[in-house]
Design a protein around this motif. Sequence first.
Motif, PDB file in Angstrom:
ATOM      1  N   GLY A 149       0.838  -1.193   0.000  1.00  0.00           N
ATOM      2  CA  GLY A 149       0.000   0.000   0.000  1.00  0.00           C
ATOM      3  C   GLY A 149       0.866   1.233   0.000  1.00  0.00           C
ATOM      4  O   GLY A 149       1.592   1.506  -0.957  1.00  0.00           O
ATOM      5  N   ASN A 150       0.847   1.971   1.110  1.00  0.00           N
ATOM      6  CA  ASN A 150       1.663   3.182   1.235  1.00  0.00           C
ATOM      7  C   ASN A 150       3.036   2.867   1.815  1.00  0.00           C
ATOM      8  O   ASN A 150       3.797   3.760   2.146  1.00  0.00           O
ATOM      9  CB  ASN A 150       0.942   4.193   2.147  1.00  0.00           C
ATOM     10  CG  ASN A 150       1.493   5.590   2.016  1.00  0.00           C
ATOM     11  OD1 ASN A 150       1.707   6.082   0.923  1.00  0.00           O
ATOM     12  ND2 ASN A 150       1.718   6.247   3.142  1.00  0.00           N
ATOM     13  N   ILE A 151       3.350   1.598   1.934  1.00  0.00           N
ATOM     14  CA  ILE A 151       4.639   1.145   2.455  1.00  0.00           C
ATOM     15  C   ILE A 151       5.141   0.027   1.551  1.00  0.00           C
ATOM     16  O   ILE A 151       4.364  -0.810   1.089  1.00  0.00           O
ATOM     17  CB  ILE A 151       4.499   0.646   3.915  1.00  0.00           C
ATOM     18  CG1 ILE A 151       5.846   0.222   4.506  1.00  0.00           C
ATOM     19  CG2 ILE A 151       3.500  -0.489   4.007  1.00  0.00           C
ATOM     20  CD1 ILE A 151       5.767  -0.184   5.974  1.00  0.00           C
ATOM     21  N   GLY A 152       6.418   0.025   1.264  1.00  0.00           N
ATOM     22  CA  GLY A 152       6.987  -1.067   0.475  1.00  0.00           C
ATOM     23  C   GLY A 152       6.409  -1.124  -0.921  1.00  0.00           C
ATOM     24  O   GLY A 152       6.309  -0.114  -1.628  1.00  0.00           O
ATOM     25  N   ALA A 153       5.973  -2.302  -1.337  1.00  0.00           N
ATOM     26  CA  ALA A 153       5.473  -2.508  -2.699  1.00  0.00           C
ATOM     27  C   ALA A 153       4.108  -1.868  -2.889  1.00  0.00           C
ATOM     28  O   ALA A 153       3.296  -1.811  -1.965  1.00  0.00           O
ATOM     29  CB  ALA A 153       5.378  -4.013  -2.983  1.00  0.00           C
ATOM     30  N   GLY A 154       3.843  -1.370  -4.119  1.00  0.00           N
ATOM     31  CA  GLY A 154       2.513  -0.914  -4.466  1.00  0.00           C
ATOM     32  C   GLY A 154       1.545  -2.082  -4.342  1.00  0.00           C
ATOM     33  O   GLY A 154       1.907  -3.233  -4.582  1.00  0.00           O
ATOM     34  N   ILE A 155       0.321  -1.798  -3.968  1.00  0.00           N
ATOM     35  CA  ILE A 155      -0.618  -2.856  -3.609  1.00  0.00           C
ATOM     36  C   ILE A 155      -0.839  -3.854  -4.735  1.00  0.00           C
ATOM     37  O   ILE A 155      -0.937  -5.060  -4.504  1.00  0.00           O
ATOM     38  CB  ILE A 155      -1.950  -2.218  -3.137  1.00  0.00           C
ATOM     39  CG1 ILE A 155      -2.850  -3.265  -2.513  1.00  0.00           C
ATOM     40  CG2 ILE A 155      -2.641  -1.471  -4.259  1.00  0.00           C
ATOM     41  CD1 ILE A 155      -4.043  -2.675  -1.788  1.00  0.00           C
ATOM     42  N   LEU A 156      -0.890  -3.390  -5.988  1.00  0.00           N
ATOM     43  CA  LEU A 156      -1.140  -4.299  -7.106  1.00  0.00           C
ATOM     44  C   LEU A 156       0.111  -5.067  -7.522  1.00  0.00           C
ATOM     45  O   LEU A 156       0.031  -5.997  -8.326  1.00  0.00           O
ATOM     46  CB  LEU A 156      -1.715  -3.522  -8.291  1.00  0.00           C
ATOM     47  CG  LEU A 156      -3.101  -2.925  -8.038  1.00  0.00           C
ATOM     48  CD1 LEU A 156      -3.499  -1.974  -9.150  1.00  0.00           C
ATOM     49  CD2 LEU A 156      -4.147  -4.026  -7.877  1.00  0.00           C
ATOM     50  N   GLY A 157       1.248  -4.715  -6.961  1.00  0.00           N
ATOM     51  CA  GLY A 157       2.481  -5.443  -7.216  1.00  0.00           C
ATOM     52  C   GLY A 157       2.710  -6.586  -6.258  1.00  0.00           C
ATOM     53  O   GLY A 157       3.683  -7.339  -6.404  1.00  0.00           O
ATOM     54  N   LEU A 158       1.817  -6.751  -5.271  1.00  0.00           N
ATOM     55  CA  LEU A 158       1.920  -7.871  -4.340  1.00  0.00           C
ATOM     56  C   LEU A 158       1.516  -9.172  -5.028  1.00  0.00           C
ATOM     57  O   LEU A 158       0.887  -9.155  -6.082  1.00  0.00           O
ATOM     58  CB  LEU A 158       1.029  -7.611  -3.128  1.00  0.00           C
ATOM     59  CG  LEU A 158       1.362  -6.359  -2.299  1.00  0.00           C
ATOM     60  CD1 LEU A 158       0.299  -6.127  -1.242  1.00  0.00           C
ATOM     61  CD2 LEU A 158       2.737  -6.473  -1.659  1.00  0.00           C
ATOM     62  N   GLU A 159       1.865 -10.288  -4.411  1.00  0.00           N
ATOM     63  CA  GLU A 159       1.490 -11.586  -4.976  1.00  0.00           C
ATOM     64  C   GLU A 159      -0.018 -11.722  -5.068  1.00  0.00           C
ATOM     65  O   GLU A 159      -0.760 -11.178  -4.251  1.00  0.00           O
ATOM     66  CB  GLU A 159       2.056 -12.720  -4.110  1.00  0.00           C
ATOM     67  CG  GLU A 159       3.545 -12.945  -4.245  1.00  0.00           C
ATOM     68  CD  GLU A 159       3.974 -14.188  -3.477  1.00  0.00           C
ATOM     69  OE1 GLU A 159       3.474 -15.286  -3.805  1.00  0.00           O
ATOM     70  OE2 GLU A 159       4.780 -14.042  -2.552  1.00  0.00           O
ATOM     71  N   ASP A 160      -0.474 -12.472  -6.087  1.00  0.00           N
ATOM     72  CA  ASP A 160      -1.899 -12.654  -6.303  1.00  0.00           C
ATOM     73  C   ASP A 160      -2.540 -13.347  -5.102  1.00  0.00           C
ATOM     74  O   ASP A 160      -1.877 -14.053  -4.336  1.00  0.00           O
ATOM     75  CB  ASP A 160      -2.145 -13.445  -7.585  1.00  0.00           C
ATOM     76  CG  ASP A 160      -3.552 -13.256  -8.130  1.00  0.00           C
ATOM     77  OD1 ASP A 160      -4.311 -12.455  -7.546  1.00  0.00           O
ATOM     78  OD2 ASP A 160      -3.883 -13.907  -9.144  1.00  0.00           O
ATOM     79  N   MET A 161      -3.827 -13.138  -4.975  1.00  0.00           N
ATOM     80  CA  MET A 161      -4.535 -13.572  -3.773  1.00  0.00           C
ATOM     81  C   MET A 161      -4.947 -15.044  -3.806  1.00  0.00           C
ATOM     82  O   MET A 161      -5.056 -15.664  -4.858  1.00  0.00           O
ATOM     83  CB  MET A 161      -5.775 -12.701  -3.605  1.00  0.00           C
ATOM     84  CG  MET A 161      -6.837 -12.925  -4.671  1.00  0.00           C
ATOM     85  SD  MET A 161      -8.179 -11.732  -4.552  1.00  0.00           S
ATOM     86  CE  MET A 161      -7.340 -10.248  -5.094  1.00  0.00           C
ATOM     87  N   HIS A 162      -5.174 -15.569  -2.604  1.00  0.00           N
ATOM     88  CA  HIS A 162      -5.836 -16.858  -2.417  1.00  0.00           C
ATOM     89  C   HIS A 162      -6.512 -16.811  -1.057  1.00  0.00           C
ATOM     90  O   HIS A 162      -6.298 -15.875  -0.266  1.00  0.00           O
ATOM     91  CB  HIS A 162      -4.850 -18.024  -2.527  1.00  0.00           C
ATOM     92  CG  HIS A 162      -3.763 -18.017  -1.499  1.00  0.00           C
ATOM     93  ND1 HIS A 162      -3.951 -18.449  -0.207  1.00  0.00           N
ATOM     94  CD2 HIS A 162      -2.473 -17.598  -1.572  1.00  0.00           C
ATOM     95  CE1 HIS A 162      -2.821 -18.320   0.477  1.00  0.00           C
ATOM     96  NE2 HIS A 162      -1.907 -17.804  -0.325  1.00  0.00           N
ATOM     97  N   GLY A 163      -7.319 -17.789  -0.778  1.00  0.00           N
ATOM     98  CA  GLY A 163      -8.136 -17.756   0.427  1.00  0.00           C
ATOM     99  C   GLY A 163      -7.366 -17.751   1.731  1.00  0.00           C
ATOM    100  O   GLY A 163      -7.890 -17.315   2.756  1.00  0.00           O
ATOM    101  N   GLY A 164      -6.118 -18.199   1.738  1.00  0.00           N
ATOM    102  CA  GLY A 164      -5.344 -18.241   2.972  1.00  0.00           C
ATOM    103  C   GLY A 164      -4.423 -17.054   3.169  1.00  0.00           C
ATOM    104  O   GLY A 164      -3.712 -16.982   4.172  1.00  0.00           O
ATOM    105  N   ALA A 165      -4.427 -16.122   2.227  1.00  0.00           N
ATOM    106  CA  ALA A 165      -3.511 -14.980   2.296  1.00  0.00           C
ATOM    107  C   ALA A 165      -4.047 -13.897   3.236  1.00  0.00           C
ATOM    108  O   ALA A 165      -5.251 -13.780   3.458  1.00  0.00           O
ATOM    109  CB  ALA A 165      -3.284 -14.402   0.908  1.00  0.00           C
ATOM    110  N   VAL A 166      -3.116 -13.107   3.769  1.00  0.00           N
ATOM    111  CA  VAL A 166      -3.462 -11.933   4.570  1.00  0.00           C
ATOM    112  C   VAL A 166      -2.765 -10.725   3.954  1.00  0.00           C
ATOM    113  O   VAL A 166      -1.542 -10.725   3.800  1.00  0.00           O
ATOM    114  CB  VAL A 166      -3.019 -12.083   6.042  1.00  0.00           C
ATOM    115  CG1 VAL A 166      -3.380 -10.825   6.829  1.00  0.00           C
ATOM    116  CG2 VAL A 166      -3.638 -13.311   6.680  1.00  0.00           C
TER     117      VAL A 166
END
Length: 469
Positions: A149-166
């Motif tokens: 988000g506003n820290i580290g990686a841009g939000i859309l640059g994070l790994e793709d989602m799955h049901g166990g992710a936080v």
Amino acid sequence: MIPVRGFEDKTVAVFGLGRTGLTAARALIAGGAQVALWDEKEASREAAAAEGLPVVDLSTADWSRFAALMLSPGVPLTHPKPHWTVDKAKEAGVEILGDVELFARTVNAAPEHKKPKIIAITGTNGKSTTTALIGHLCQQAGRDTRVGGNIGAGILGLEDMHGGAVYVLELSSYQLDLTSSLHADATVLLNLSPDHIDRHGSMEGYIAAKRRIFLNQGKGDTAIIGVDDPWCQQICTEITAANRRTIWPISAGKAMGRGVYALQGVLYDATGERVTEMADLLRARSLPGRHNWQNAAAAYAAAIAIGIPPQQAVEGLMTFPGLAHRMETVGKIGKVAFVNDSKATNADAARQAMSSYPKFYWIAGGVPKAGGIANLVDLFPRVAGAYLIGQAAQEFGQTLEGKAPVKQCGDIESAVAAAYADAAASGQDAIVLLSPACASFDQFSDFEARGEAFRAAVNGLVKPKAKRA
């Protein structure tokens, strides 16, 4: 990367080609959208074109063909006046959104079994530390955790989602202004004090932007709200009256019958039927001071809100390594320690570091916020010397006149050298503290670059001098 859903075979205009804009453009393309990119800086346009991304002059484009405008958060939406792309979008009936909204819509479109847990954090001060701390607690508990988000990686640059992710997301008021669909399982509002008034028009506008983080919370969600300032206290009261979600107040200074609080460094959990002493935060080396006790209370509350066992959350607090540029000791020469608090971009943030030391040599300045450092006057007796840099140097010098020794240094390297010379000459254990109480944009691209310049200047003090031939 998280491919953006909902814009398949549509064209999205993207303005602002920094980290956020470029990441959003790639994520839109990955999800099947077309994009039209523009930036007022020629170098940014050239970099995008070199990557093969379509660069289109949005000032002359046909806006009727755009499904949306993806606006980078640093671009003015309303104040001091709307950016010209905002005006064009409104004239054409094109919706305006940010990368967090693209993320939110993608999550909302996912099947239930693929939807991740989301923890969203905002506030004036402490956002980055709390976000990193929550991420650490989740990782230590074995969760597949992504922090951005506003820290580290841009939000859309994070790994793709799955049901166990936080997903643990720091959100600025700029980002929240462009967000309407985000639903977080746990939402944290740490504190509020005057900041970014030029961007939001007034304190009321700033608060309204921050409150947007609660827009889509409902039954089963948890709102975690600091109650150590009057603005957040009022919000907590109002949200509690609405009675749509679990509310846990947090405090670093008062006992409460409900929520999570810290008193004199001891963390208490009052989220259940009784109050339980959970941790001695004085043992958490990377969380010194009352402000960090509030951060710890918020992080603990957020962790248990998504099902992490309380004792695991406490263990995470004790092992948190700290955050770069936030009260980070970057070196020591003899009896002089150097503390990098470049993240302190306003006076209230600087107060947190300044309150942690009985005496220090203070490097401050940059682009001043409203009010300058006048509200820090009670801490001026602790200032053994002030070494001023950037646009605010003269203004800060006048505020400090007669209250602390002042040297006008101009830049970080000169300030570090002068502060070290005075600290070393004292012959005592001493702290050289970079806690600027200002934004960094007069001399640096961001607070991280300023902190790294401080680190480099400290390292330069101990490099051996080159020998003359």
